[in-house]
Design an enzyme around this catalytic site. Structure first.
Site, PDB file in Angstrom:
ATOM      1  N   ASP A   6       0.806  -1.224   0.000  1.00 14.57           N
ATOM      2  CA  ASP A   6       0.000   0.000   0.000  1.00 14.57           C
ATOM      3  C   ASP A   6       0.841   1.278   0.000  1.00 14.57           C
ATOM      4  OD1 ASP A   6       1.066  -0.051   2.570  1.00 14.57           O
ATOM      5  OD2 ASP A   6      -0.793  -0.709   3.508  1.00 14.57           O
ATOM      6  N   GLU A  16      -1.558   5.297   3.140  1.00 10.81           N
ATOM      7  CA  GLU A  16      -1.634   3.911   2.680  1.00 10.81           C
ATOM      8  C   GLU A  16      -3.046   3.456   2.316  1.00 10.81           C
ATOM      9  OE1 GLU A  16       2.173   4.261   4.993  1.00 10.81           O
ATOM     10  OE2 GLU A  16       0.107   4.938   5.300  1.00 10.81           O
ATOM     11  N   HIS A  38       7.391   3.979  13.420  1.00 11.01           N
ATOM     12  CA  HIS A  38       7.910   4.821  12.352  1.00 11.01           C
ATOM     13  C   HIS A  38       6.837   5.437  11.464  1.00 11.01           C
ATOM     14  CE1 HIS A  38       7.060   1.017  10.326  1.00 11.01           C
ATOM     15  NE2 HIS A  38       6.940   1.732   9.214  1.00 11.01           N
ATOM     16  N   ARG A  77       3.996   7.514   9.516  1.00 10.59           N
ATOM     17  CA  ARG A  77       3.836   8.946   9.267  1.00 10.59           C
ATOM     18  C   ARG A  77       2.765   9.571  10.154  1.00 10.59           C
ATOM     19  NH1 ARG A  77       4.969  12.161   4.602  1.00 10.59           N
ATOM     20  NH2 ARG A  77       5.799  10.286   3.620  1.00 10.59           N
ATOM     21  N   HIS A 102      14.073   3.778  12.923  1.00  7.88           N
ATOM     22  CA  HIS A 102      13.965   4.140  11.507  1.00  7.88           C
ATOM     23  C   HIS A 102      14.790   5.401  11.246  1.00  7.88           C
ATOM     24  CE1 HIS A 102      12.065   5.300   7.697  1.00  7.88           C
ATOM     25  NE2 HIS A 102      11.550   4.089   7.634  1.00  7.88           N
TER      26      HIS A 102
END
Length: 369
Positions: A97, A133, A205, A207, A238
């Site tokens: 995705d 996503e 991690h 967004r 990350h």
């Protein structure tokens, strides 16, 4: 006749989940499997491809610091259009995705190249969560020839959106293929751990957790470390500055929190096997950990992978400091609560997803002969 299949990968999770498919395609005599790396995540992608002994035939090297989603999408479309016109694959496959997947589906649609979507049909029903996503996979599904669904619920999501049953194949999730391939091997952890302490493995991690939510997550981890001197928290961080800089500032001085660079896949699976509890916002971890019998607290408000939640082995805690601490402490203190979440189940597949995907493609090629 040799048929050309182009497998597109852009991020670490995509590489993990595509690796079994790539390996299975490469074993077919009449299929020329090529790998295109967009390098949406440069270092993390290379790490996984190397771990599975996969070499990219083509590399767009698309990653730029802090580029916007619009910039990333436009660059991907232009680069992919050129590659597809030059290589002329018979079929293109991509997984998941990400912006890479959505862009690949659209580029294939423009050129009338059949596109296969691996891990199709995952939905939260909220275009803003996870962002971007959910929108990526919804868009990709409208442009897909073959929907390779990981679970029955994913199949039902696609059918509910009007996708024909003949276009959907229930395969299981290829991450279980990759997990079983890797877990069967003994891999060194490559980080110094205190064997006398229970290991809490962390990944964070996403967004949507940037900013205050991620600070809340770090504060929760710091609180757990202070309250429980008998645990060791391992957090492979990350490299995104929105994650890395904050994590090192807030957690870097805690004596029983170990921050390290992202682990190769085999050492990461070794860390999962060694862990007592996992706290994560990763989709892949939600699929892998239940198969290893590890409880997972998910740092998200919603999940497109509800099967493990329904089975009671994964729990949503969001990015709320007090909720994270409360639920983690409960699992650390209450053996019965821990046992209720620590039974090994695998609602996401049996390790044969890649073989089912290859079978569908071979049947298609035979029908075109």
């Amino acid at each position: 006749m040799i048929r050309k299949v182009l497998c597109i990968v852009g991020t670490r999770p995509e590489a993990i989940k595509m690796a079994p498919v790539i390996k299975a395609l490469q074993a077919e005599r009449h299929i020329d499997c090529q790998v295109l790396a967009t390098a949406q995540h440069r270092g993390l992608l290379d790490q996984i491809l190397n771990g599975f002994a996969i070499t990219a035939d083509l590399d767009l090297d698309i990653m730029r610091p802090n580029q916007s989603l619009a910039t990333l999408t436009s660059r991907l479309l232009l680069e992919l259009d050129g590659v597809l016109q030059g290589e002329k694959p018979d079929v293109v496959l991509a997984q998941g995705d990400t912006t890479t997947v959505m862009s690949a589906a659209l580029a294939c649609f423009y050129l009338r190249i059949p596109f296969g979507h691996i891990e199709a049909g995952l939905r939260t029903g909220d275009l803003d969560n996870p962002f971007p996503e959910e929108a990526n996979r919804v868009i990709a599904s409208k442009l897909t020839r073959w929907h390779f669904a990981p679970t029955q619920r994913a199949v039902e999501n696609l059918r509910g959106e009007g996708v024909a049953a003949s276009a959907i194949t229930l395969t299981g999730n290829t991450v279980i293929d990759a997990l079983l391939m890797t877990a069967a091997q003994e891999s060194a952890l490559a980080v110094p751990l205190d064997s006398s302490k229970r290991l809490v493995l962390v990944t964070a991690h996403r967004r949507e957790n940037f900013g205050e939510p991620f600070q809340n997550i770090c504060q929760a981890l710091k609180c757990l470390a202070e309250r429980n001197p008998d645990i060791q928290i391992l957090y492979p961080v990350h490299p995104n500055p929105n994650v890395k800089d904050v994590a090192h500032r807030l957690l870097g001085q805690s004596p029983n929190i170990l921050l390290c660079a992202p682990l190769d896949y085999a050492p990461f699976i070794a860390a999962m096997k060694r862990s007592y509890l996992i706290i994560s916002d990763s989709g892949g971890v939600q699929e892998e950990a239940p198969a290893l019998g590890k409880p997972v607290l998910v740092l998200r408000e919603e999940t497109e992978r509800p099967e493990a939640v329904d089975l009671g082995v994964v729990k949503l805690v969001g990015a709320h400091r007090d909720t994270i601490v409360e639920q983690a402490q409960r699992l650390l203190d209450d053996p019965q609560a821990y046992r209720s979440m620590a039974h090994g189940v695998s609602p996401y597949g049996d390790g044969k997803a890649a073989a089912r995907i290859v079978k569908v493609l071979k049947q298609y090629f035979q029908s075109c002969a």
